[in-house]
Design a protein around this motif. Sequence first.
Motif, short mmCIF file in Angstrom:
data_model
loop_
_atom_site.label_atom_id
_atom_site.label_comp_id
_atom_site.label_asym_id
_atom_site.label_seq_id
_atom_site.Cartn_x
_atom_site.Cartn_y
_atom_site.Cartn_z
N ARG A 1 0.83 -1.21 0.00
CA ARG A 1 0.00 0.00 0.00
C ARG A 1 0.86 1.26 0.00
N LYS A 2 0.32 2.30 -0.62
CA LYS A 2 1.04 3.57 -0.72
C LYS A 2 1.34 4.13 0.67
N ARG A 3 0.39 4.00 1.58
CA ARG A 3 0.58 4.53 2.94
C ARG A 3 1.76 3.86 3.63
N LEU A 4 1.90 2.56 3.46
CA LEU A 4 3.01 1.82 4.05
C LEU A 4 4.33 2.24 3.40
N LYS A 5 4.31 2.42 2.08
CA LYS A 5 5.51 2.85 1.37
C LYS A 5 5.98 4.21 1.90
N ILE A 6 5.04 5.11 2.13
CA ILE A 6 5.38 6.45 2.62
C ILE A 6 5.93 6.36 4.04
N ARG A 7 5.36 5.49 4.86
CA ARG A 7 5.87 5.32 6.23
C ARG A 7 7.29 4.78 6.22
N ILE A 8 7.55 3.81 5.35
CA ILE A 8 8.90 3.25 5.22
C ILE A 8 9.85 4.32 4.69
N PHE A 9 9.38 5.10 3.72
CA PHE A 9 10.17 6.19 3.16
C PHE A 9 10.57 7.17 4.26
N LYS A 10 9.60 7.56 5.08
CA LYS A 10 9.89 8.51 6.16
C LYS A 10 10.89 7.93 7.16
N ALA A 11 10.72 6.67 7.50
CA ALA A 11 11.57 6.05 8.51
C ALA A 11 12.98 5.78 8.01
N CYS A 12 13.11 5.33 6.78
CA CYS A 12 14.41 4.85 6.31
C CYS A 12 15.15 5.80 5.37
N VAL A 13 14.43 6.66 4.67
CA VAL A 13 15.08 7.55 3.71
C VAL A 13 15.13 8.97 4.25
N TYR B 1 2.35 15.94 -4.34
CA TYR B 1 2.15 16.39 -2.96
C TYR B 1 0.73 16.07 -2.48
N ASN B 2 -0.26 16.18 -3.37
CA ASN B 2 -1.63 15.84 -2.98
C ASN B 2 -1.78 14.36 -2.66
N LYS B 3 -1.08 13.51 -3.42
CA LYS B 3 -1.14 12.06 -3.16
C LYS B 3 -0.53 11.71 -1.81
N THR B 4 0.45 12.47 -1.39
CA THR B 4 1.18 12.16 -0.15
C THR B 4 0.98 13.23 0.91
N LYS B 5 -0.01 14.11 0.76
CA LYS B 5 -0.13 15.29 1.61
C LYS B 5 -0.34 14.97 3.08
N HIS B 6 -1.03 13.91 3.39
CA HIS B 6 -1.28 13.60 4.80
C HIS B 6 -0.05 12.98 5.47
N HIS B 7 0.92 12.62 4.67
CA HIS B 7 2.08 11.93 5.20
C HIS B 7 3.38 12.71 5.06
N GLN B 8 3.40 13.67 4.14
CA GLN B 8 4.65 14.36 3.82
C GLN B 8 4.51 15.87 3.96
N GLN B 9 5.57 16.51 4.34
CA GLN B 9 5.69 17.95 4.21
C GLN B 9 7.05 18.23 3.60
N LYS B 10 7.20 19.44 3.06
CA LYS B 10 8.45 19.77 2.38
C LYS B 10 9.61 19.66 3.36
N TRP B 11 10.71 19.11 2.88
CA TRP B 11 11.88 18.92 3.73
C TRP B 11 12.45 20.24 4.21
N SER B 12 12.34 21.29 3.42
CA SER B 12 12.86 22.58 3.89
C SER B 12 12.09 23.08 5.11
N ASN B 13 10.78 22.77 5.18
CA ASN B 13 10.00 23.14 6.37
C ASN B 13 10.43 22.34 7.59
N ILE B 14 10.72 21.06 7.38
CA ILE B 14 11.20 20.22 8.48
C ILE B 14 12.55 20.74 8.97
#
Length: 179
Positions: free
Chosen positions: A17-29, A76-89
């Motif tokens: 699932r896309k949601r799981l991919k995004i969670r793995i992306f956030k954790a590992c990348v 960004y709309n596809k991942t909006k609930h999971h991602q924010q711009k890295w410059s903001n972080i």
Amino acid sequence: MNAMRKLEHIFTNNRTRKRLKIRIFKACVESIFLYNSELWTVNKTTANKIHSFHRRMLRKAINIKWPRKISNEQLYNKTKHHQQKWSNIIKTRRIRWYGHLQRLPEKTPAKISLQEARRTIKRSRGGQVTTWLSTIEKDLIELDLSVEDASHLAHDRREWRKVVRISRALRSPEPDASQ
């Protein structure tokens, strides 16, 4: 990139699932890329490179390949609930670190280097124009804080957490729609 390559089998799997991919992306990348980012000096050019790299990695993470294209806004709309711009972080982390730095004891090496960086000296020609201090000053101005006010406010952890939350809430109005 190495982390992305190691996880490629997860990101290319259509059953994941896309949601799981995004969670793995956030954790590992994302965590690897943003390691120690609170000490970076980011100007507009660097921010654009960071955004470009981030979008490229997001496209790989949710398995969007050529010839299938989506705009940056759609990404960004596809991942909006999971991602924010890295410059903001990075900005939020920099502000959080500044508060921590202000609360450190005077004899701490980091605090001594901050005091040394604030000392006015005649600079030689050339060299780095954007310093960490000038970057944090810009960040504080966006929050309607002067350096002196922020230095005093940082000693109260509860109040400083509010400042960090405000900085987190101040996001760029619209994602960059260019490709």
